[in-house]
Design an enzyme around this catalytic site. Sequence first.
Site, PDB file in Angstrom:
ATOM      1  N   GLU A  30      17.947 -21.738 -56.354  1.00 43.05           N
ATOM      2  CA  GLU A  30      17.561 -21.671 -55.158  1.00 43.05           C
ATOM      3  C   GLU A  30      18.284 -20.333 -54.936  1.00 43.05           C
ATOM      4  OE1 GLU A  30      19.058 -24.383 -51.379  1.00 43.05           O
ATOM      5  OE2 GLU A  30      19.584 -24.780 -53.405  1.00 43.05           O
TER       6      GLU A  30
ATOM      7  N   ASP B  99      17.638 -25.563 -59.219  1.00 41.26           N
ATOM      8  CA  ASP B  99      19.370 -26.908 -57.732  1.00 41.26           C
ATOM      9  C   ASP B  99      19.392 -26.738 -58.105  1.00 41.26           C
ATOM     10  OD1 ASP B  99      19.857 -27.156 -55.258  1.00 41.26           O
ATOM     11  OD2 ASP B  99      17.729 -28.114 -54.619  1.00 41.26           O
TER      12      ASP B  99
ATOM     13  N   ILE C  15      23.050 -27.130 -57.017  1.00 39.34           N
ATOM     14  CA  ILE C  15      23.656 -28.337 -55.531  1.00 39.34           C
ATOM     15  C   ILE C  15      22.500 -27.719 -55.103  1.00 39.34           C
ATOM     16  CG2 ILE C  15      25.757 -29.362 -54.654  1.00 39.34           C
ATOM     17  CD1 ILE C  15      27.451 -27.043 -56.231  1.00 39.34           C
ATOM     18  N   ASP C  16      21.891 -29.912 -55.153  1.00 42.38           N
ATOM     19  CA  ASP C  16      20.359 -30.779 -54.257  1.00 42.38           C
ATOM     20  C   ASP C  16      21.546 -31.264 -53.387  1.00 42.38           C
ATOM     21  OD1 ASP C  16      18.438 -30.652 -53.055  1.00 42.38           O
ATOM     22  OD2 ASP C  16      18.196 -32.446 -53.700  1.00 42.38           O
TER      23      ASP C  16
ATOM     24  N   THR D  85      23.799 -29.977 -51.028  1.00 40.13           N
ATOM     25  CA  THR D  85      24.711 -29.139 -50.905  1.00 40.13           C
ATOM     26  C   THR D  85      25.578 -29.376 -49.108  1.00 40.13           C
ATOM     27  OG1 THR D  85      23.959 -27.137 -51.623  1.00 40.13           O
ATOM     28  CG2 THR D  85      26.121 -26.470 -49.871  1.00 40.13           C
TER      29      THR D  85
ATOM     30  N   ASP E 155      13.527 -28.196 -55.048  1.00 46.06           N
ATOM     31  CA  ASP E 155      14.152 -29.831 -54.758  1.00 46.06           C
ATOM     32  C   ASP E 155      13.142 -30.401 -55.284  1.00 46.06           C
ATOM     33  OD1 ASP E 155      15.683 -28.289 -52.595  1.00 46.06           O
ATOM     34  OD2 ASP E 155      13.877 -27.923 -51.965  1.00 46.06           O
TER      35      ASP E 155
END
Length: 272
Positions: A69, A89, A91-92, A94, A218
């Site tokens: 990402e 990802d 930190i999905d 955020t 994601d």
Amino acid sequence: MSNVDEYYTEILRFVKQAGSIVREKIYQHKDVLTKSCDVDFVTEWDQKVEKLLIDGISSRYPDHRFIGEESTSSGQKIELTNSPTWIIDPIDGTMNFVHGLPYTCISIALLINKITEIGIVYNPILEQLFTARKGQGAFLNGAPIHVSSEKELRQALVMLEVGTSRDPEKLKIVLQNITLLTSHVHGIRSFGAAALNMCMVALGGVDASFEFGIHAWDVAAGDLIVREAGGVSIDPAGGPFDVMSRRTLCASSMELAQQLSKILIQYYPERD
């Protein structure tokens, strides 16, 4: 397959290292930058977690490729080839991470020949480690998980997201779908993290999840985890799932997925 076994062992080690960063920083002050709009956030910790994962994998497997990402948002071109490719990802969720809401996770998948072999979603705050290997089932903290047996939309609990896009057309369709679904389903929920939403389907806690405008990072891991837990993953219009389409619908059964796809108002974002 022995190579995939090795990849799985190595990535678990790196994911747990990355999780310690997220766990340590979630309740601390964070400097926040924006990307596509005022609510599309990135922090230095997103970038550091992604760097940790990519550097760790590259040091062991220098020929592997990445779709991440934060590297993508900085201008790297997305290209999915037949080479072993990690879709990350860091930190999905955020927005949740920035606010200290503990529904945030690291999501990573390995595709070889464009087929997903490994999916890992780790929420280090709640210590939820969702894992899947192609053909080997799905697990939460090492214990097998399975989707619910629900096949009827009127009995279903459904996850959805507004997302970070503030495109007027997309927002209109999202709100129309929320209004529409309230008279067709048991209830609607939202965690603010697409990967965790999908894992809740795999766990059987909810019966379906859909979203428009997400990205490959994601959903790549969540897609495998849902399917290995006995669920289905399709395009929201009813066709096959495409990890690069920025559209996802997963459910406990094909019957439920198709019922949902038939009533949704569709939105088609630009592909990854």
